[in-house]
Scaffold this motif. Structure first.
Motif, PDB file in Angstrom:
ATOM      1  N   LEU A 168      79.633  20.432   0.467  1.00 50.13           N
ATOM      2  CA  LEU A 168      78.307  20.268   1.076  1.00 50.13           C
ATOM      3  C   LEU A 168      77.574  21.604   1.193  1.00 50.13           C
ATOM      4  N   HIS A 169      78.293  22.705   1.099  1.00 50.03           N
ATOM      5  CA  HIS A 169      77.713  24.053   1.237  1.00 50.03           C
ATOM      6  C   HIS A 169      76.779  24.130   2.450  1.00 50.03           C
ATOM      7  N   ALA A 170      77.215  23.594   3.557  1.00 51.28           N
ATOM      8  CA  ALA A 170      76.366  23.544   4.762  1.00 51.28           C
ATOM      9  C   ALA A 170      76.919  24.507   5.827  1.00 51.28           C
ATOM     10  N   ALA A 171      76.012  25.051   6.629  1.00 48.55           N
ATOM     11  CA  ALA A 171      76.451  25.949   7.709  1.00 48.55           C
ATOM     12  C   ALA A 171      77.128  25.138   8.815  1.00 48.55           C
ATOM     13  N   LYS A 172      76.659  23.885   8.966  1.00 54.34           N
ATOM     14  CA  LYS A 172      77.234  23.002   9.999  1.00 54.34           C
ATOM     15  C   LYS A 172      77.451  21.621   9.405  1.00 54.34           C
ATOM     16  N   VAL A 173      78.534  20.965   9.789  1.00 57.47           N
ATOM     17  CA  VAL A 173      78.698  19.545   9.421  1.00 57.47           C
ATOM     18  C   VAL A 173      79.192  18.765  10.643  1.00 57.47           C
ATOM     19  N   LEU A 174      78.842  17.485  10.654  1.00 57.46           N
ATOM     20  CA  LEU A 174      79.413  16.583  11.658  1.00 57.46           C
ATOM     21  C   LEU A 174      80.656  15.966  11.042  1.00 57.46           C
ATOM     22  N   PHE A 175      81.714  15.852  11.829  1.00 58.10           N
ATOM     23  CA  PHE A 175      82.954  15.295  11.299  1.00 58.10           C
ATOM     24  C   PHE A 175      83.456  14.239  12.280  1.00 58.10           C
ATOM     25  N   LEU A 176      83.783  13.042  11.750  1.00 58.75           N
ATOM     26  CA  LEU A 176      84.193  11.954  12.632  1.00 58.75           C
ATOM     27  C   LEU A 176      85.120  10.982  11.898  1.00 58.75           C
ATOM     28  N   PRO A 177      85.923  10.156  12.592  1.00 55.46           N
ATOM     29  CA  PRO A 177      86.141  10.217  14.032  1.00 55.46           C
ATOM     30  C   PRO A 177      87.239  11.202  14.446  1.00 55.46           C
ATOM     31  N   ASP A 178      87.999  11.797  13.506  1.00 55.71           N
ATOM     32  CA  ASP A 178      89.188  12.554  13.930  1.00 55.71           C
ATOM     33  C   ASP A 178      88.856  14.008  14.268  1.00 55.71           C
ATOM     34  N   THR A 179      88.892  14.315  15.536  1.00 53.59           N
ATOM     35  CA  THR A 179      88.575  15.678  15.960  1.00 53.59           C
ATOM     36  C   THR A 179      89.594  16.691  15.433  1.00 53.59           C
ATOM     37  N   TYR A 180      90.873  16.292  15.306  1.00 52.20           N
ATOM     38  CA  TYR A 180      91.894  17.281  14.918  1.00 52.20           C
ATOM     39  C   TYR A 180      91.816  17.637  13.431  1.00 52.20           C
ATOM     40  N   LEU A 181      91.578  16.629  12.600  1.00 50.67           N
ATOM     41  CA  LEU A 181      91.398  16.919  11.169  1.00 50.67           C
ATOM     42  C   LEU A 181      90.162  17.816  10.996  1.00 50.67           C
ATOM     43  N   GLY A 182      89.097  17.502  11.734  1.00 45.35           N
ATOM     44  CA  GLY A 182      87.866  18.306  11.654  1.00 45.35           C
ATOM     45  C   GLY A 182      88.101  19.746  12.078  1.00 45.35           C
ATOM     46  N   LYS A 183      88.831  19.928  13.163  1.00 52.18           N
ATOM     47  CA  LYS A 183      89.089  21.294  13.650  1.00 52.18           C
ATOM     48  C   LYS A 183      89.974  22.060  12.665  1.00 52.18           C
ATOM     49  N   TRP A 184      90.911  21.343  12.063  1.00 52.25           N
ATOM     50  CA  TRP A 184      91.796  21.992  11.084  1.00 52.25           C
ATOM     51  C   TRP A 184      90.972  22.456   9.873  1.00 52.25           C
ATOM     52  N   VAL A 185      90.033  21.608   9.424  1.00 50.73           N
ATOM     53  CA  VAL A 185      89.157  21.985   8.306  1.00 50.73           C
ATOM     54  C   VAL A 185      88.382  23.248   8.679  1.00 50.73           C
ATOM     55  N   GLU A 186      87.878  23.286   9.898  1.00 48.80           N
ATOM     56  CA  GLU A 186      87.090  24.456  10.321  1.00 48.80           C
ATOM     57  C   GLU A 186      87.937  25.736  10.279  1.00 48.80           C
ATOM     58  N   THR A 187      89.181  25.662  10.725  1.00 50.37           N
ATOM     59  CA  THR A 187      90.010  26.885  10.707  1.00 50.37           C
ATOM     60  C   THR A 187      90.240  27.349   9.268  1.00 50.37           C
ATOM     61  N   LYS A 188      90.256  26.407   8.333  1.00 49.67           N
ATOM     62  CA  LYS A 188      90.502  26.774   6.933  1.00 49.67           C
ATOM     63  C   LYS A 188      89.247  27.335   6.260  1.00 49.67           C
ATOM     64  N   LEU A 189      88.075  26.775   6.640  1.00 53.22           N
ATOM     65  CA  LEU A 189      86.862  27.163   5.911  1.00 53.22           C
ATOM     66  C   LEU A 189      86.132  28.351   6.517  1.00 53.22           C
ATOM     67  N   LYS A 190      86.258  28.532   7.783  1.00 54.94           N
ATOM     68  CA  LYS A 190      85.672  29.672   8.505  1.00 54.94           C
ATOM     69  C   LYS A 190      84.151  29.782   8.426  1.00 54.94           C
ATOM     70  N   THR A 191      83.552  29.571   7.235  1.00 58.36           N
ATOM     71  CA  THR A 191      82.099  29.763   7.114  1.00 58.36           C
ATOM     72  C   THR A 191      81.298  28.533   7.557  1.00 58.36           C
ATOM     73  N   THR A 192      81.970  27.396   7.762  1.00 55.15           N
ATOM     74  CA  THR A 192      81.247  26.184   8.165  1.00 55.15           C
ATOM     75  C   THR A 192      81.634  25.816   9.589  1.00 55.15           C
ATOM     76  N   LYS A 193      80.615  25.568  10.419  1.00 51.09           N
ATOM     77  CA  LYS A 193      80.919  25.089  11.773  1.00 51.09           C
ATOM     78  C   LYS A 193      81.103  23.578  11.690  1.00 51.09           C
ATOM     79  N   VAL A 194      82.243  23.095  12.141  1.00 56.41           N
ATOM     80  CA  VAL A 194      82.527  21.660  12.070  1.00 56.41           C
ATOM     81  C   VAL A 194      82.400  21.070  13.481  1.00 56.41           C
ATOM     82  N   ILE A 195      81.381  20.234  13.643  1.00 58.54           N
ATOM     83  CA  ILE A 195      81.153  19.625  14.962  1.00 58.54           C
ATOM     84  C   ILE A 195      81.885  18.285  14.961  1.00 58.54           C
ATOM     85  N   THR A 196      82.894  18.162  15.796  1.00 63.25           N
ATOM     86  CA  THR A 196      83.759  16.978  15.695  1.00 63.25           C
ATOM     87  C   THR A 196      83.479  15.954  16.790  1.00 63.25           C
ATOM     88  N   TYR A 197      83.689  14.714  16.417  1.00 67.88           N
ATOM     89  CA  TYR A 197      83.618  13.587  17.350  1.00 67.88           C
ATOM     90  C   TYR A 197      84.999  13.487  18.023  1.00 67.88           C
TER      91      TYR A 197
END
Ligand code: 13P
Ligand code: SF4
Length: 306
Positions: free
Chosen positions: A137-166
């Motif tokens: 998506l090459h986005a600075a921010k993405v919404l990620f749902l419904p799994d907050t833990y998968l979303g947070k894990w993605v964020e730790t891996k990508l660093k440049t994208t803020k992952v806003i989790t449900y």
């Protein structure tokens, strides 16, 4: 058991049916399955088959996804009780509210979600391709749902994208506690710990490898190590032990079992094929919109695009 397996195989032939089975199913289901794998692999197999009937030995959202991908085929789920507790954590109204609070941000929904939710998200993902999908998506921010833990894990891996989790989660994977890993490491100091990203991040932080069902199975198959502690649903440990008897696989805790994945039995599968029930249908409009979300994922997955 042989008798019922033969009867199921005969019905499959007579009705031009295939059986897709998730790796969390009871192991005897593999005896009649045409394809066994994780949710991404099974969606890909659904999209390629020319069978008339797809019987899904998995949870409801998986059968629903197969129906969306193949609207002209009959899709059967042997036991309707097999829902996914995580998918049920976000309704369409809750999604709309989440998007309203975070306007103009692309939304990524985990395949563990309803057709309605998929119909109003930009792209779908599974745990196998979540990183690649968010990256695409090459986005600075993405919404990620419904799994907050998968979303947070993605964020730790990508660093440049803020992952806003449900705030959704998998009750089965969340049963695994950091202490379980610490205790198992003390008991089996030589073992490698392999964890699914649906686990709490305090658990994944302690793992040697974090990956999807397929990722874990591939890692264990290719590793020179002989002993593994598996921090995901029991079906993965059971299949690894069956397929690699020269290695040792230890389930992190005996009760890491998704009850909804265990409903289907061989008898249910036989009855389901015989009576062609329970047929899964999806509203046409919802289905068309959800298909766009799923196809976007399948295209990124097939192309290897980053
Ligand atoms: P996979 O995408 O790894 O198949 O996982 C599905 C699931 O429900 C995990 O809990
Ligand atoms: Fe849903 Fe968790 Fe079961 Fe997977 S293990 S199907 S996420 S409840």
């Amino acid at each position: 058991m042989k008798e019922i397996i033969d009867k199921i195989n005969k019905l499959k032939q007579d009705k031009n049916a295939i059986i897709l089975a998730h790796c969390y199913q009871n192991m005897e289901i593999d005896e009649v399955a045409d394809f066994v794998g994780d949710s991404l692999y099974l969606s890909q197999m659904a999209s390629k088959t020319d069978a008339d009937i797809i019987l899904f030995a998995g949870v409801y959202f998986m059968a629903q996804t197969a129906k969306i991908i193949c609207p002209d085929k009959k899709v059967l789920l042997p036991r309707l009780e097999s829902g996914c507790r995580m998918a049920d954590m976000i309704s369409l109204n809750q999604l709309r509210e989440f998007k309203k609070q975070n306007e103009n941000i692309p939304s990524v929904c985990y395949i563990n979600s309803t057709a309605e939710v998929k119909s109003e998200c930009d792209i779908c993902c599974t745990s196998s391709n979540a990183l690649r999908i968010v990256e695409s998506l090459h986005a600075a921010k993405v919404l990620f749902l419904p799994d907050t833990y998968l979303g947070k894990w993605v964020e730790t891996k990508l660093k440049t994208t803020k992952v806003i989790t449900y705030p959704g989660f998998c009750p089965t994977h969340l049963q695994i506690r950091p202490d379980d890993i610490i205790q198992m490491r003390e008991k089996y100091p030589e073992a490698l710990v392999l964890a699914h990203p649906e686990c709490h991040q305090e658990v994944t932080k302690l793992a040697d490898y974090v990956g999807s069902t397929t990722g874990i199975m591939k890692f264990a198959a290719e590793s020179n190590h002989k002993q593994f502690i598996i921090a995901t649903e029991k079906g993965v440990t059971d299949r690894l032990q069956r397929d690699y008897p020269e290695k040792e696989f230890i389930l992190v805790r005996e009760d890491i079992i998704c009850p909804n994945m265990k409903w289907h039995t061989l008898a249910d599968i036989y009855n389901s094929l015989l009576h062609e029930e329970h047929e899964i249908n999806v509203d046409e409009e919802i289905s068309k919109k959800a298909l766009k979300c799923i196809n976007s994922m399948l295209e990124v997955s097939a192309s290897g695009v980053k």
